[in-house]
Design an enzyme around this catalytic site. Structure first.
Site, PDB file in Angstrom:
ATOM      1  N   GLU A 173       0.833  -1.222   0.000  1.00  0.00           N
ATOM      2  CA  GLU A 173       0.000   0.000   0.000  1.00  0.00           C
ATOM      3  C   GLU A 173       0.860   1.261   0.000  1.00  0.00           C
ATOM      4  OE1 GLU A 173      -2.868  -0.452   3.199  1.00  0.00           O
ATOM      5  OE2 GLU A 173      -4.206  -1.548   1.872  1.00  0.00           O
ATOM      6  N   GLU A 374      -5.648  -8.184  -1.171  1.00  0.00           N
ATOM      7  CA  GLU A 374      -6.350  -7.954   0.105  1.00  0.00           C
ATOM      8  C   GLU A 374      -7.774  -7.524  -0.183  1.00  0.00           C
ATOM      9  OE1 GLU A 374      -4.718  -5.295   3.103  1.00  0.00           O
ATOM     10  OE2 GLU A 374      -2.682  -5.967   2.625  1.00  0.00           O
TER      11      GLU A 374
END
Ligand code: BGP
Length: 474
Positions: A173, A374
């Site tokens: 991320e 995810e």
């Protein structure tokens, strides 16, 4: 889904392993963050302070339980398992010349255990666990020195596990750090603590640049080590929608979506900076440290696939009088409420169609394989008579899988896998809580660290087993 589709689950080392100082491991950024909650931010302390509670120190004791946990993943039928390598297990201070053999051995055994059940490891190199020594010495990714430290780490583990691991991701991320309203993301992504009065966005753009270069160098070196490696980037895909058809809303949403999301994948996938960001920097008078060699490295280290997390979407309005949500979600405190979507008790919008939207958006933009690394539902599960009936998690995941299926079957998007976040209850990253549970497997640990750490299968365990068995059909 296509043959060989990688169904599985995901965690990160610091959120599950525990054993924070075992077998030569050094401290990481995750080890100096206390427990918090939705109302109370986690504290970042100066080293480990006696008397404070650090939930990642114990994690869920995966370091001791991994064999039992992997057996459960195998029982669900996992074809892959995503985790990260804790950088400070391998290089305890971050800048040693020689790696810590004991740390390397742990991952030897972990990957061997996965292969025993034909589960493909998917490995993130840097998932919010920078060696704390590098934070102290260099101020984290403020410094160019970090590129060398990271590439040494990356080449060491890629060489060591060249026959065990095919799928890699560089920085988890990476775009989270654009959330500069507090210290959480800059610290976890980059080991940066903001100073009074500094231009936070400039700092973050510079850190991201060093990471882009480090990522590109890792890609290049990885392909030399094993040409079969598949190396991806990892972005938090939180699409930003315009509030209305007012062109001002449309343009604002486009600008913010680029700034918070697309910019990061653009550099990884295309190997150069997009013109819109250069203009943005010019407007702000940013002269970043970007050399000719850096640009060459970026061009030579494009990723093989786009890995992303998907949890929620956000909305932007150009109308200054509209009430702002003021939270970090969807990357900006300036987002406004979406009247069409419900939210979880942690304030995250539930938007399965947003997954189809981002799959299309990224595929159309890059024409590279996509990997949903995810997606998950954090919720306070109730354990009753040894059972957890997590119907709402099943509904959440089922609806997202259906939208992913439409992206593949109706829109022609190439998706190579889907890993459910926190397949076994991990420590929450943003809050450090245990009560925000994600797993198919319940872990008996509470927010104060008490509990037996026993593993209990939830209803979703059996539901996911069916999903995998039927290749997503159900
Ligand atoms: C992502 C991170 C994960 C994870 C997940 C859920 O941002 O990559 O590490 O934790 O979000 O967030 P949380 O644990 O805060 O609910």
């Amino acid at each position: 889904m296509k043959q060989g589709f990688l169904w599985g689950g995901a965690v990160a080392a610091h959120q599950v392993e525990g054993a924070y100082n075992a077998d030569g491991k050094g401290l990481s950024t995750a080890d100096v963050m206390t427990g918090g909650s939705r109302q109370k931010a986690r504290e970042i302390t100066d080293g480990v302070v006696e008397g404070k509670y650090y939930p990642n120190h114990e994690g869920i004791r995966f370091y001791e339980h991994y064999k039992e946990d992997i057996r459960l993943f195998a029982e669900m039928g996992f074809r892959c398992f995503r985790t990260s390598i804790a950088w400070s297990r391998i290089f305890p201070q971050g800048d040693e010349e020689i790696p810590n053999e004991e740390g390397l051995r742990f991952y030897d055994s972990l990957f061997a255990e996965l292969h025993k059940y034909k589960i493909e490891p998917v490995v993130t190199l840097s998932h919010f666990e920078i060696p704390y020594g590098l934070v102290k010495k260099y101020g984290g990714w403020r410094s160019r020195e970090m590129i060398g430290c990271f590439t040494r780490f990356a080449s060491t583990v890629m060489e060591r596990y060249k026959d065990q691991v095919t799928y890699w991701l560089t920085f988890n991320e990476i775009n989270n750090q654009m959330i500069v309203s507090n210290n959480l993301y800059a610290f976890t992504n980059s080991g940066i603590l903001f100073q009074e009065g500094e231009d936070r966005e400039k700092t973050v753009y510079q850190a991201a640049h060093y990471q882009f270069v480090a990522s590109a160098l890792a890609v290049k070196c990885g392909h030399k080590i094993n040409p079969h490696f598949q190396i991806g980037c990892m972005v938090a895909a939180s699409p930003i929608y315009p509030y209305s058809c007012n062109p001002d809303d449309i343009l604002l949403a486009q600008r913010k979506d680029r700034q918070f999301n697309l910019f990061f994948a653009d550099v990884h996938a295309r190997g150069h900076y997009p013109s819109y960001i250069q203009k943005e920097w010019d407007r702000r008078g940013y002269a970043l440290d970007i050399t000719k060699e850096d640009r060459k490295a970026l061009a030579e280290g494009c990723v093989d696939y786009i890995g992303f997390s998907y949890y929620l979407s956000g909305v932007m309005s150009a109308d200054a009088t509209m009430e702002k949500l003021g939270n970090d979600l969807a990357a900006s405190p300036d987002t406004v409420e979406n009247p069409f979507l419900e939210t979880t008790p942690w304030g995250w919008t539930v938007d399965p169609k947003g997954l189809r939207y981002v799959l299309n958006q990224y595929y159309e933009r890059y024409e590279l394989p996509l990997f949903v690394v995810e997606n998950g539902f954090g919720y306070e599960d109730v354990l009753e008579n040894g059972q957890v009936h997590d119907k709402n998690r099943i509904e959440f995941l089922e609806s997202h899988i259906r939208e992913m299926e439409k992206a593949v079957e109706e829109d022609g998007v190439d998706v190579i896998g889907y890993t459910v976040w926190g397949c076994i209850d991990p420590v929450s990253f943003t809050t450090g809580e245990m009560r925000k549970r994600y797993g198919f497997i319940y872990v008996d640990k509470m927010d104060d660290g008490s509990g037996t750490y026993a593993r209990i299968k939830k209803d979703s365990f059996y539901w996911y087993q069916d999903i995998i068995r039927s290749n997503g059909k159900k």
